[in-house]
Design an enzyme around this catalytic site. Structure first.
Site, PDB file in Angstrom:
ATOM      1  N   HIS A 117      -9.342  -2.233  -5.373  1.00 44.02           N
ATOM      2  CA  HIS A 117      -9.898  -2.239  -4.020  1.00 44.02           C
ATOM      3  C   HIS A 117     -10.105  -0.775  -3.606  1.00 44.02           C
ATOM      4  O   HIS A 117      -9.373   0.103  -4.063  1.00 44.02           O
ATOM      5  CB  HIS A 117      -8.870  -2.917  -3.114  1.00 44.02           C
TER       6      HIS A 117
ATOM      7  N   ASP B 257      -0.262  -2.337  -6.148  1.00 42.32           N
ATOM      8  CA  ASP B 257      -0.893  -2.840  -4.925  1.00 42.32           C
ATOM      9  C   ASP B 257      -0.682  -4.352  -4.911  1.00 42.32           C
ATOM     10  O   ASP B 257      -1.319  -5.089  -5.663  1.00 42.32           O
ATOM     11  CB  ASP B 257      -2.381  -2.466  -4.961  1.00 42.32           C
TER      12      ASP B 257
ATOM     13  N   GLN C 101      -2.706  -8.803  -2.879  1.00 40.48           N
ATOM     14  CA  GLN C 101      -3.151 -10.153  -3.252  1.00 40.48           C
ATOM     15  C   GLN C 101      -2.119 -10.912  -4.088  1.00 40.48           C
ATOM     16  O   GLN C 101      -2.385 -12.035  -4.523  1.00 40.48           O
ATOM     17  CB  GLN C 101      -4.473 -10.079  -4.032  1.00 40.48           C
TER      18      GLN C 101
ATOM     19  N   LYS D   7      -2.050 -10.709   5.225  1.00 31.42           N
ATOM     20  CA  LYS D   7      -2.494 -11.538   4.097  1.00 31.42           C
ATOM     21  C   LYS D   7      -1.419 -12.541   3.685  1.00 31.42           C
ATOM     22  O   LYS D   7      -1.610 -13.357   2.799  1.00 31.42           O
ATOM     23  CB  LYS D   7      -2.860 -10.648   2.902  1.00 31.42           C
TER      24      LYS D   7
ATOM     25  N   CYS E 151     -15.066  -4.719  -1.057  1.00 31.91           N
ATOM     26  CA  CYS E 151     -14.386  -3.410  -1.082  1.00 31.91           C
ATOM     27  C   CYS E 151     -13.973  -3.026  -2.491  1.00 31.91           C
ATOM     28  O   CYS E 151     -12.903  -2.436  -2.696  1.00 31.91           O
ATOM     29  CB  CYS E 151     -13.181  -3.379  -0.156  1.00 31.91           C
TER      30      CYS E 151
HETATM   31  N1  PMP Z   1      -5.757  -3.994  -1.964  1.00 29.48           N
HETATM   32  C1  PMP Z   1      -6.250  -5.205  -2.223  1.00 29.48           C
HETATM   33  C2  PMP Z   1      -6.170  -5.741  -3.622  1.00 29.48           C
HETATM   34  C3  PMP Z   1      -6.822  -5.956  -1.192  1.00 29.48           C
HETATM   35  O1  PMP Z   1      -7.316  -7.167  -1.454  1.00 29.48           O
HETATM   36  C4  PMP Z   1      -6.865  -5.427   0.122  1.00 29.48           C
HETATM   37  C5  PMP Z   1      -7.470  -6.191   1.270  1.00 29.48           C
HETATM   38  N2  PMP Z   1      -8.661  -6.854   0.985  1.00 29.48           N
HETATM   39  C6  PMP Z   1      -6.322  -4.161   0.339  1.00 29.48           C
HETATM   40  C7  PMP Z   1      -5.777  -3.489  -0.724  1.00 29.48           C
HETATM   41  C8  PMP Z   1      -6.320  -3.529   1.688  1.00 29.48           C
HETATM   42  O2  PMP Z   1      -5.469  -4.194   2.550  1.00 29.48           O
HETATM   43  P1  PMP Z   1      -5.410  -3.823   4.112  1.00 29.48           P
HETATM   44  O3  PMP Z   1      -6.830  -3.798   4.578  1.00 29.48           O
HETATM   45  O4  PMP Z   1      -4.612  -4.929   4.716  1.00 29.48           O
HETATM   46  O5  PMP Z   1      -4.749  -2.490   4.218  1.00 29.48           O
END
Ligand code: PMP
Length: 407
Positions: free
Chosen positions: A124, A201, A204, A227, A365
């Protein structure tokens, strides 16, 4: 999960009974954010109505109660991740802030010109850009682990990327586009053979599979509350004490200090050193409630139900002519990204929306990944434990209709 249990769970999420354009809402955008059970919303309400006072500062009753709730939430998060010590849990605004914290503070303490950071092709943006910014600041290089055509990490290539210049590896546990569950234990073991720390990270993964940071031996593990059925604006960083102690503070301000004079400031101990300013203490308490909620169902049960949805959803989608599923790893979480023929994902998403079905479209993203696949983006259906096979049936019927309209 039996039918009655699923119905009871769904009744805990009022939004799931809403109508969108007069159609029953089908919410398949859980990868972006999840819906909230009543218990979490009530916890927020209780916090603001009955327990609101700034924490760690006041001697008065409300301040002490709010402080106790925030610190109890830290213990709940530590237990959820199976962390050894609750001081190793730092509350952040979410995954993004947690990664920025590590990229900045770890980078400041341990990185110099010529060093390298390793990420993977399926990250991401929030696990790419903070490292790129570090690389720009310090004159370092970002190295990228490739993936095979199924969307699985190329571990042999990964091994060749590690060398004496590699200062940290930062990798998603589960890809938000492909659904791939990466073999992070192996990734960590390989890095540790060369004394390289690893950030995982968990944005997910934490909502969908049981996580044990000590068993994984992760140096840092991060996730977002929103999430995992908790509120927005709160998340956490787990970091091994030895790293967090050796890293400078991320932000300066109240709470993170021991003493301040105009000549010199000394910093507070963990975890407060990394929590400058008034923390999201209502959010932390509500996040703890969300974690208790999923624990009451059981992470193993959640993972099993979502796996059923993944298998069923994949099978049903394959009925559609021209269906191309992006991400077919052997180990997958409940995310299905797809394209149909040459139809633009945005058009599919727009029309599904009109039928009350919420899916994600675009690059999610993860633009470098989408570019590497040579596609314009995908449509992504991401399931949570409150989703049902019946919803998948409605979704597939709607998608067939949409595809006929767009072909
Ligand atoms: N890493 C991953 C794998 C994600 O899916 C996301 C959110 N789509 C993020 C980071 C970022 O998370 P946040 O916007 O809650 O900081």
């Amino acid at each position: 999960m039996d039918k009655q249990e699923l119905l009871n769970i769904r009744a805990d999420f009022p939004i799931l009974s809403e109508k969108i354009y007069n159609k029953d809402l089908i919410y398949f955008d859980n990868g972006a954010t999840t819906q909230k059970p009543r218990a979490v919303v009530e916890k927020i309400e209780e916090g603001y109505y009955h327990l609101n006072a700034n924490i760690h500062r006041g001697v008065h009753y409300l301040s002490q109660k709010a402080t106790e709730a925030h610190e109890a939430a830290r213990i709940t998060v530590a237990e959820f991740l199976k962390a050894g010590k609750h001081e190793e849990i730092i509350f952040t605004r979410g995954t993004t802030e947690a990664i920025n914290l590590v990229a900045t503070s770890f980078g400041e303490a341990f990185c110099k010109a010529g060093d390298e950071v390793v990420v993977s092709v399926m990250e991401h943006h929030s696990n790419i850009v903070p490292w790129q910014m570090l690389c720009e600041r310090k004159g370092m290089t970002l190295r990228v682990i490739p993936a095979n055509e199924k969307g699985e990490l190329d571990i042999e290539a990964y091994k060749t990327l590690l060398n004496e210049r590699t200062k940290i590896v930062s990798i998603a546990h589960v890809s938000n586009v492909l659904g791939t569950i990466n073999p992070v234990a192996e990734v960590i073991r390989i890095a540790h053979q060369k004394n390289i720390p690893v950030l995982v990270d968990g944005a997910q993964s934490v909502p969908h599979i049981p996580v044990n940071v000590v068993e994984l031996d992760a140096d840092f593990y991060v996730f977002s509350g929103h999430k995992i059925y908790g509120p927005t604006g709160i998340g956490a960083l787990y970091g091994k004490e030895k790293w967090l102690n050796a890293m400078p503070p991320y932000q300066g301000g109240g709470e993170m200090i021991a003493t301040v004079t105009f000549e010199k400031t000394t910093y507070n101990e963990l975890p407060f050193k990394f929590e400058a300013g008034t923390p999201e203490y209502i959010g932390s308490t509500a996040l703890a409630e969300a974690l208790r909620y999923v624990q009451a169902i059981g992470m193993d049960k959640i993972a099993a139900h979502e796996h059923d949805l993944l298998v069923y959803g994949t099978e049903r989608l394959m009925e559609i002519e021209g269906m191309r599923i992006i991400g077919t790893a052997d180990q997958k979480s409940s995310v299905i990204s797809f394209l149909v023929g040459n139809i633009h994902p945005y058009d599919i998403g727009m029309l599904l929306d009109k039928l009350g079905i919420a899916v994600r479209t675009g690059h999610h993203c993860a633009q470098p990944l989408i570019d590497s696949l040579g596609i314009p983006g995908t449509v992504r259906a991401s399931f949570a434990f409150y989703n049902t096979k019946e919803e998948i049936d409605v979704f597939v019927t709607a998608l067939k209709r949409v595809v006929t309209m767009l072909e």
